[in-house]
Design a protein around this motif. Structure first.
Motif, PDB file in Angstrom:
ATOM      1  N   ALA A  55       0.862  -1.180   0.000  1.00 20.81           N
ATOM      2  CA  ALA A  55       0.000   0.000   0.000  1.00 20.81           C
ATOM      3  C   ALA A  55       0.896   1.227   0.000  1.00 20.81           C
ATOM      4  O   ALA A  55       1.899   1.264   0.716  1.00 20.81           O
ATOM      5  CB  ALA A  55      -0.904   0.004   1.229  1.00 20.81           C
ATOM      6  N   ILE A  56       0.550   2.214  -0.802  1.00 18.45           N
ATOM      7  CA  ILE A  56       1.345   3.438  -0.885  1.00 18.45           C
ATOM      8  C   ILE A  56       0.456   4.631  -0.545  1.00 18.45           C
ATOM      9  O   ILE A  56      -0.567   4.865  -1.187  1.00 18.45           O
ATOM     10  CB  ILE A  56       1.954   3.624  -2.285  1.00 18.45           C
ATOM     11  N   LYS A  57       0.869   5.365   0.454  1.00 17.18           N
ATOM     12  CA  LYS A  57       0.170   6.583   0.856  1.00 17.18           C
ATOM     13  C   LYS A  57       0.911   7.764   0.241  1.00 17.18           C
ATOM     14  O   LYS A  57       2.054   8.036   0.592  1.00 17.18           O
ATOM     15  CB  LYS A  57       0.150   6.695   2.386  1.00 17.18           C
ATOM     16  N   LYS A  58       0.269   8.442  -0.706  1.00 16.60           N
ATOM     17  CA  LYS A  58       0.884   9.590  -1.365  1.00 16.60           C
ATOM     18  C   LYS A  58       0.443  10.864  -0.668  1.00 16.60           C
ATOM     19  O   LYS A  58      -0.754  11.126  -0.529  1.00 16.60           O
ATOM     20  CB  LYS A  58       0.491   9.650  -2.843  1.00 16.60           C
ATOM     21  N   MET A  59       1.424  11.665  -0.235  1.00 16.66           N
ATOM     22  CA  MET A  59       1.136  12.901   0.494  1.00 16.66           C
ATOM     23  C   MET A  59       1.878  14.074  -0.155  1.00 16.66           C
ATOM     24  O   MET A  59       3.111  14.063  -0.227  1.00 16.66           O
ATOM     25  CB  MET A  59       1.555  12.763   1.958  1.00 16.66           C
ATOM     26  N   SER A  60       1.124  15.056  -0.609  1.00 16.97           N
ATOM     27  CA  SER A  60       1.723  16.238  -1.222  1.00 16.97           C
ATOM     28  C   SER A  60       1.920  17.324  -0.171  1.00 16.97           C
ATOM     29  O   SER A  60       1.104  17.482   0.737  1.00 16.97           O
ATOM     30  CB  SER A  60       0.814  16.766  -2.338  1.00 16.97           C
ATOM     31  N   TYR A  61       3.018  18.060  -0.300  1.00 16.91           N
ATOM     32  CA  TYR A  61       3.250  19.171   0.632  1.00 16.91           C
ATOM     33  C   TYR A  61       3.214  20.516  -0.110  1.00 16.91           C
ATOM     34  O   TYR A  61       3.706  21.522   0.396  1.00 16.91           O
ATOM     35  CB  TYR A  61       4.575  18.988   1.374  1.00 16.91           C
ATOM     36  N   ASN A  62       2.627  20.536  -1.284  1.00 20.16           N
ATOM     37  CA  ASN A  62       2.478  21.780  -2.042  1.00 20.16           C
ATOM     38  C   ASN A  62       1.373  22.652  -1.449  1.00 20.16           C
ATOM     39  O   ASN A  62       0.591  22.219  -0.614  1.00 20.16           O
ATOM     40  CB  ASN A  62       2.144  21.476  -3.508  1.00 20.16           C
ATOM     41  N   GLY A  63       1.284  23.872  -1.918  1.00 19.63           N
ATOM     42  CA  GLY A  63       0.189  24.756  -1.536  1.00 19.63           C
ATOM     43  C   GLY A  63       0.420  25.482  -0.235  1.00 19.63           C
ATOM     44  O   GLY A  63       1.553  25.664   0.217  1.00 19.63           O
ATOM     45  N   LYS A  64      -0.684  25.889   0.390  1.00 21.80           N
ATOM     46  CA  LYS A  64      -0.612  26.645   1.637  1.00 21.80           C
ATOM     47  C   LYS A  64      -0.027  25.791   2.753  1.00 21.80           C
ATOM     48  O   LYS A  64      -0.236  24.590   2.808  1.00 21.80           O
ATOM     49  CB  LYS A  64      -2.006  27.137   2.033  1.00 21.80           C
ATOM     50  N   GLN A  65       0.700  26.449   3.635  1.00 17.94           N
ATOM     51  CA  GLN A  65       1.306  25.807   4.809  1.00 17.94           C
ATOM     52  C   GLN A  65       2.176  24.614   4.407  1.00 17.94           C
ATOM     53  O   GLN A  65       2.211  23.592   5.086  1.00 17.94           O
ATOM     54  CB  GLN A  65       0.218  25.351   5.790  1.00 17.94           C
ATOM     55  N   SER A  66       2.920  24.768   3.319  1.00 14.74           N
ATOM     56  CA  SER A  66       3.749  23.661   2.835  1.00 14.74           C
ATOM     57  C   SER A  66       4.817  23.262   3.850  1.00 14.74           C
ATOM     58  O   SER A  66       5.133  22.081   3.990  1.00 14.74           O
ATOM     59  CB  SER A  66       4.393  24.025   1.497  1.00 14.74           C
ATOM     60  N   ALA A  67       5.360  24.238   4.560  1.00 19.51           N
ATOM     61  CA  ALA A  67       6.392  23.917   5.554  1.00 19.51           C
ATOM     62  C   ALA A  67       5.818  23.049   6.672  1.00 19.51           C
ATOM     63  O   ALA A  67       6.451  22.071   7.102  1.00 19.51           O
ATOM     64  CB  ALA A  67       6.980  25.200   6.134  1.00 19.51           C
TER      65      ALA A  67
END
Length: 299
Positions: A55-67
């Protein structure tokens, strides 16, 4: 002045060590979405070389509050990769590609919540007991390490093909106990979590409360107050007496177990280790005689 590392940067060796170097699109194929949430999506996938299903959980950190997103992702990776227990989902690796983290874990057939939805009926008491045993074993392990899950619910309890219970989704977990953050899913949240910002801290017993609510969810298909909006539910959880099973048809032992989990005063609530030992004294194996048979629903 401290240097602020930009999201996605691997210049810090300790952060770089968390990620594999290969291109995940070359490592895995046959990706099919099997779930999603506020974090992103979870995929069924197959390792190209070993053929292992994961199973792969894909998590993006783009956009608002990226940090903040990036730091939360790093925290979840560190939390999961250090777990070593048969009742917690197993870490398989982590990759980074195009502002998206691929968190790879062992594949499970589905969650306890999925089973309720597929069968359109509550679970039987024996099945709930078997799930509780696995959950308590995993929680006792986490709590012994001074960690708190903080989001125990049927949707975060996974089951493997052979019926093993796995605690999953550690995105809300605390690496230290006691804690005081307002974190979790409202309907399953313990009273002291709701009150923590004003009245201090809480410990692993909040997971025991959530397990009690999960028992009601598995027995009645919905947690208490689910017909209310989240804010109203939080008020009732904090201010009202603890919820109970709505049907008297459940055994006295099961009702007593739920009542023990849902003691509003944390000192009166047993620890996960205590509940697990009580279950052992009562012989969990007798309760597992009808261990749930999981159907392979289509992906």
């Amino acid at each position: 002045m401290a240097t602020i590392t930009r999201p996605g940067s691997l210049r810090n060796p300790e952060v770089a060590d968390l990620f594999e170097r290969e291109d995940p699109d070359r490592v895995f194929d046959d990706l099919r979405e099997i779930g999603h949430g506020s974090f992103g999506a979870v995929y069924y996938a197959r390792h190209v070389t070993s053929k292992e299903v994961v199973a792969i959980k894909k998590m993006s950190y783009n956009g608002k509050q990226s940090a903040e997103k990036w730091q939360d992702i790093l925290k979840e990776i560190r939390f999961l990769r250090n777990l070593r227990h048969p009742n917690t989902v197993t870490y398989r690796g982590c990759y980074l590609k195009e502002s998206t983290v691929w968190l790879v874990m062992e594949y499970c057939l589905g969650s306890a919540s999925d089973i309720i939805e597929v069968h359109r009926q509550p679970l039987r008491e024996e099945e709930i007991s078997a799930i509780c045993e696995g959950c308590l074993s995993g929680l006792a392990y986490l709590h012994s390490l001074g960690k708190i899950h903080r989001d125990v619910k049927a949707g975060n309890i996974l089951l493997t093909e052979n019926g093993t219970v796995k605690l999953a989704d550690f995105g809300s977990a605390s690496i230290a106990s006691p804690a005081n953050s307002f974190v979790g899913t409202p309907y399953w949240m313990a009273p002291e979590v709701i009150l923590a910002m004003d009245e201090g801290q809480y410990d692993g017993k909040v997971d025991v409360w959530s397990l009690g609510i999960t028992c009601i969810e598995l027995a009645e298909r919905k947690p208490p107050y689910f017909n209310m909006n989240a804010m109203s539910a939080l008020y009732h959880i904090a201010q009202n007496v603890a919820p109970k099973m709505s049907s008297p048809e459940w055994s006295k032992e099961f009702q007593h177990f739920v009542e023990s989990c849902l003691q509003k005063n944390p000192p009166d609530r047993p620890t996960s280790a205590r509940l697990l030992s009580v279950g052992t004294e009562c012989n969990w194996n007798l309760l597992r005689t009808l261990l749930i048979q999981i159907e392979k629903w289509e992906l």
